[in-house]
Design a protein around this motif. Structure first.
Motif, PDB file in Angstrom:
ATOM      1  N   VAL A  53       0.851  -1.194   0.000  1.00 58.36           N
ATOM      2  CA  VAL A  53       0.000   0.000   0.000  1.00 58.36           C
ATOM      3  C   VAL A  53       0.884   1.240   0.000  1.00 58.36           C
ATOM      4  CG1 VAL A  53      -2.073  -0.933   1.068  1.00 58.36           C
ATOM      5  CG2 VAL A  53      -0.230  -0.131   2.515  1.00 58.36           C
ATOM      6  N   SER A  54       0.417   2.265  -0.691  1.00 56.67           N
ATOM      7  CA  SER A  54       1.232   3.468  -0.810  1.00 56.67           C
ATOM      8  C   SER A  54       1.243   4.239   0.498  1.00 56.67           C
ATOM      9  CB  SER A  54       0.682   4.370  -1.919  1.00 56.67           C
ATOM     10  OG  SER A  54      -0.493   5.011  -1.467  1.00 56.67           O
ATOM     11  N   ARG A  55       2.313   5.012   0.656  1.00 53.26           N
ATOM     12  CA  ARG A  55       2.469   5.846   1.841  1.00 53.26           C
ATOM     13  C   ARG A  55       1.278   6.811   1.966  1.00 53.26           C
ATOM     14  NH1 ARG A  55       7.419   6.353   1.492  1.00 53.26           N
ATOM     15  NH2 ARG A  55       8.187   5.633   3.485  1.00 53.26           N
ATOM     16  N   ALA A  56       0.857   7.380   0.854  1.00 50.93           N
ATOM     17  CA  ALA A  56      -0.265   8.337   0.881  1.00 50.93           C
ATOM     18  C   ALA A  56      -1.531   7.667   1.407  1.00 50.93           C
ATOM     19  CB  ALA A  56      -0.502   8.914  -0.515  1.00 50.93           C
ATOM     20  N   THR A  57      -1.767   6.421   0.978  1.00 48.56           N
ATOM     21  CA  THR A  57      -2.947   5.689   1.445  1.00 48.56           C
ATOM     22  C   THR A  57      -2.860   5.437   2.950  1.00 48.56           C
ATOM     23  OG1 THR A  57      -3.182   4.634  -0.698  1.00 48.56           O
ATOM     24  CG2 THR A  57      -4.330   3.589   1.135  1.00 48.56           C
ATOM     25  N   VAL A  58      -1.652   5.115   3.423  1.00 50.40           N
ATOM     26  CA  VAL A  58      -1.464   4.884   4.856  1.00 50.40           C
ATOM     27  C   VAL A  58      -1.806   6.154   5.637  1.00 50.40           C
ATOM     28  CG1 VAL A  58       0.226   4.373   6.680  1.00 50.40           C
ATOM     29  CG2 VAL A  58       0.243   3.050   4.551  1.00 50.40           C
ATOM     30  N   TYR A  59      -1.277   7.285   5.195  1.00 51.94           N
ATOM     31  CA  TYR A  59      -1.526   8.546   5.901  1.00 51.94           C
ATOM     32  C   TYR A  59      -3.007   8.894   5.897  1.00 51.94           C
ATOM     33  CZ  TYR A  59       3.345   9.786   6.769  1.00 51.94           C
ATOM     34  OH  TYR A  59       4.625   9.804   7.255  1.00 51.94           O
ATOM     35  N   ARG A  60      -3.652   8.748   4.739  1.00 55.18           N
ATOM     36  CA  ARG A  60      -5.083   9.062   4.666  1.00 55.18           C
ATOM     37  C   ARG A  60      -5.891   8.132   5.555  1.00 55.18           C
ATOM     38  NH1 ARG A  60      -4.378   9.896  -0.873  1.00 55.18           N
ATOM     39  NH2 ARG A  60      -4.955   7.740  -1.260  1.00 55.18           N
ATOM     40  N   THR A  61      -5.541   6.845   5.529  1.00 53.32           N
ATOM     41  CA  THR A  61      -6.304   5.875   6.313  1.00 53.32           C
ATOM     42  C   THR A  61      -6.107   6.103   7.806  1.00 53.32           C
ATOM     43  OG1 THR A  61      -6.114   4.282   4.511  1.00 53.32           O
ATOM     44  CG2 THR A  61      -6.748   3.402   6.654  1.00 53.32           C
ATOM     45  N   LEU A  62      -4.896   6.490   8.199  1.00 52.30           N
ATOM     46  CA  LEU A  62      -4.657   6.795   9.614  1.00 52.30           C
ATOM     47  C   LEU A  62      -5.619   7.876  10.092  1.00 52.30           C
ATOM     48  CD1 LEU A  62      -0.769   6.750  10.049  1.00 52.30           C
ATOM     49  CD2 LEU A  62      -2.438   5.465  11.406  1.00 52.30           C
ATOM     50  N   SER A  63      -5.807   8.906   9.286  1.00 54.54           N
ATOM     51  CA  SER A  63      -6.699   9.973   9.751  1.00 54.54           C
ATOM     52  C   SER A  63      -8.150   9.489   9.811  1.00 54.54           C
ATOM     53  CB  SER A  63      -6.531  11.254   8.930  1.00 54.54           C
ATOM     54  OG  SER A  63      -7.139  11.117   7.684  1.00 54.54           O
ATOM     55  N   HIS A  64      -8.523   8.557   8.924  1.00 58.56           N
ATOM     56  CA  HIS A  64      -9.860   7.949   9.034  1.00 58.56           C
ATOM     57  C   HIS A  64      -9.983   7.160  10.337  1.00 58.56           C
ATOM     58  CE1 HIS A  64     -11.096   9.187   5.150  1.00 58.56           C
ATOM     59  NE2 HIS A  64     -10.371   8.334   4.465  1.00 58.56           N
ATOM     60  N   LEU A  65      -8.955   6.364  10.642  1.00 57.86           N
ATOM     61  CA  LEU A  65      -9.006   5.524  11.847  1.00 57.86           C
ATOM     62  C   LEU A  65      -9.084   6.383  13.107  1.00 57.86           C
ATOM     63  CD1 LEU A  65      -6.445   2.694  10.930  1.00 57.86           C
ATOM     64  CD2 LEU A  65      -8.941   2.634  10.781  1.00 57.86           C
ATOM     65  N   VAL A  66      -8.459   7.557  13.052  1.00 60.93           N
ATOM     66  CA  VAL A  66      -8.552   8.489  14.181  1.00 60.93           C
ATOM     67  C   VAL A  66      -9.976   9.034  14.274  1.00 60.93           C
ATOM     68  CG1 VAL A  66      -7.785  10.731  15.085  1.00 60.93           C
ATOM     69  CG2 VAL A  66      -6.106   9.107  14.185  1.00 60.93           C
ATOM     70  N   SER A  67     -10.526   9.473  13.150  1.00 60.26           N
ATOM     71  CA  SER A  67     -11.863  10.071  13.214  1.00 60.26           C
ATOM     72  C   SER A  67     -12.928   9.029  13.548  1.00 60.26           C
ATOM     73  CB  SER A  67     -12.207  10.815  11.912  1.00 60.26           C
ATOM     74  OG  SER A  67     -12.480   9.900  10.890  1.00 60.26           O
ATOM     75  N   LEU A  68     -12.636   7.766  13.289  1.00 56.15           N
ATOM     76  CA  LEU A  68     -13.567   6.697  13.654  1.00 56.15           C
ATOM     77  C   LEU A  68     -13.408   6.280  15.115  1.00 56.15           C
ATOM     78  CD1 LEU A  68     -13.197   4.513  10.444  1.00 56.15           C
ATOM     79  CD2 LEU A  68     -15.197   5.847  11.084  1.00 56.15           C
ATOM     80  N   GLY A  69     -12.439   6.875  15.798  1.00 61.74           N
ATOM     81  CA  GLY A  69     -12.264   6.613  17.228  1.00 61.74           C
ATOM     82  C   GLY A  69     -11.476   5.357  17.548  1.00 61.74           C
ATOM     83  N   LEU A  70     -10.867   4.750  16.557  1.00 59.35           N
ATOM     84  CA  LEU A  70     -10.141   3.510  16.804  1.00 59.35           C
ATOM     85  C   LEU A  70      -8.684   3.750  17.149  1.00 59.35           C
ATOM     86  CD1 LEU A  70     -11.873   1.540  13.967  1.00 59.35           C
ATOM     87  CD2 LEU A  70     -12.290   1.368  16.399  1.00 59.35           C
ATOM     88  N   LEU A  71      -8.139   4.853  16.658  1.00 55.63           N
ATOM     89  CA  LEU A  71      -6.784   5.255  17.028  1.00 55.63           C
ATOM     90  C   LEU A  71      -6.854   6.657  17.602  1.00 55.63           C
ATOM     91  CD1 LEU A  71      -4.592   4.283  13.918  1.00 55.63           C
ATOM     92  CD2 LEU A  71      -4.933   2.943  15.998  1.00 55.63           C
ATOM     93  N   ARG A  72      -5.830   6.990  18.356  1.00 56.00           N
ATOM     94  CA  ARG A  72      -5.718   8.360  18.823  1.00 56.00           C
ATOM     95  C   ARG A  72      -4.421   8.946  18.264  1.00 56.00           C
ATOM     96  NH1 ARG A  72      -6.840  11.505  24.414  1.00 56.00           N
ATOM     97  NH2 ARG A  72      -8.738  12.171  23.403  1.00 56.00           N
ATOM     98  N   ARG A  73      -4.497  10.235  17.926  1.00 54.06           N
ATOM     99  CA  ARG A  73      -3.336  10.915  17.351  1.00 54.06           C
ATOM    100  C   ARG A  73      -2.759  11.879  18.371  1.00 54.06           C
ATOM    101  NH1 ARG A  73      -1.976  15.697  14.683  1.00 54.06           N
ATOM    102  NH2 ARG A  73      -0.739  15.420  12.791  1.00 54.06           N
ATOM    103  N   HIS A  74      -1.435  11.853  18.503  1.00 58.79           N
ATOM    104  CA  HIS A  74      -0.758  12.779  19.410  1.00 58.79           C
ATOM    105  C   HIS A  74       0.188  13.654  18.604  1.00 58.79           C
ATOM    106  CE1 HIS A  74      -2.231  10.469  22.805  1.00 58.79           C
ATOM    107  NE2 HIS A  74      -1.788   9.364  22.232  1.00 58.79           N
TER     108      HIS A  74
END
Ligand SMILES: [Zn+2]
Ligand SMILES: [Zn+2]
Length: 149
Positions: A53-74
């Motif tokens: 998977v591309s780096r861009a997809t990883v970054y975009r998906t991370l922000s989705h996972l944060v907004s879905l409440g599954l990850l937290r971003r610091h």
């Protein structure tokens, strides 16, 4: 603990996000990461497990996972961010060492009570909060790298 995949898929659907194979792969890898990790560490772990998977997809998906409440971003002082699994875990606060980057977790009941009290005083309905105390850890001070204390 794995992130609850069905919950994730359901929340994605609610937001009109498609559960693409890439997103599922990233979700799975993110749920296996330990502690507080940055996006590059996740990219490396994905590469190591044979995913392309591309780096861009990883970054975009991370922000989705944060907004879905599954990850937290610091947010980090030097810019960038670290992530951690948040769903299913006890809410906690962090001490961040600006010398070595260690992130120590703590739970403090009196802090939660104080927060409730402040919200009551201002008639404010809390949704989320974060507290990050930045400083120098014991180890770094012991090795003379930090400010004296
Ligand atoms: Zn340190
Ligand atoms: Zn943490």
């Amino acid at each position: 603990m794995q992130l609850p995949r069905t919950l994730f898929l359901e929340r994605m659907r609610e937001r009109g996000l498609r559960a693409t194979p890439e997103r599922i792969t990233i979700l799975g890898q993110a749920s296996r990461m330990r502690g507080h990790f940055d996006a590059e560490a996740l990219v490396s772990a994905l590469r190591a497990s044979g995913s392309r998977v591309s780096r861009a997809t990883v970054y975009r998906t991370l922000s989705h996972l944060v907004s879905l409440g599954l990850l937290r971003r610091h947010a980090m002082p030097e810019g960038g961010a670290r992530y951690e699994r948040w769903a299913g875990r006890t809410p906690h606060e962090h001490l961040l060492c600006v010398q070595c980057g260690a992130m120590l977790e703590f739970v403090e009941d009196s802090l939660a009570r104080l927060q409730d009290e402040v919200c009551r005083r201002y008639d404010f309905r809390p949704l989320t909060h974060s507290l990050q105390i930045r400083g120098v850890c014991r180890n770094c001070r012991r090795h003379g790298m930090g400010a004296s204390a």
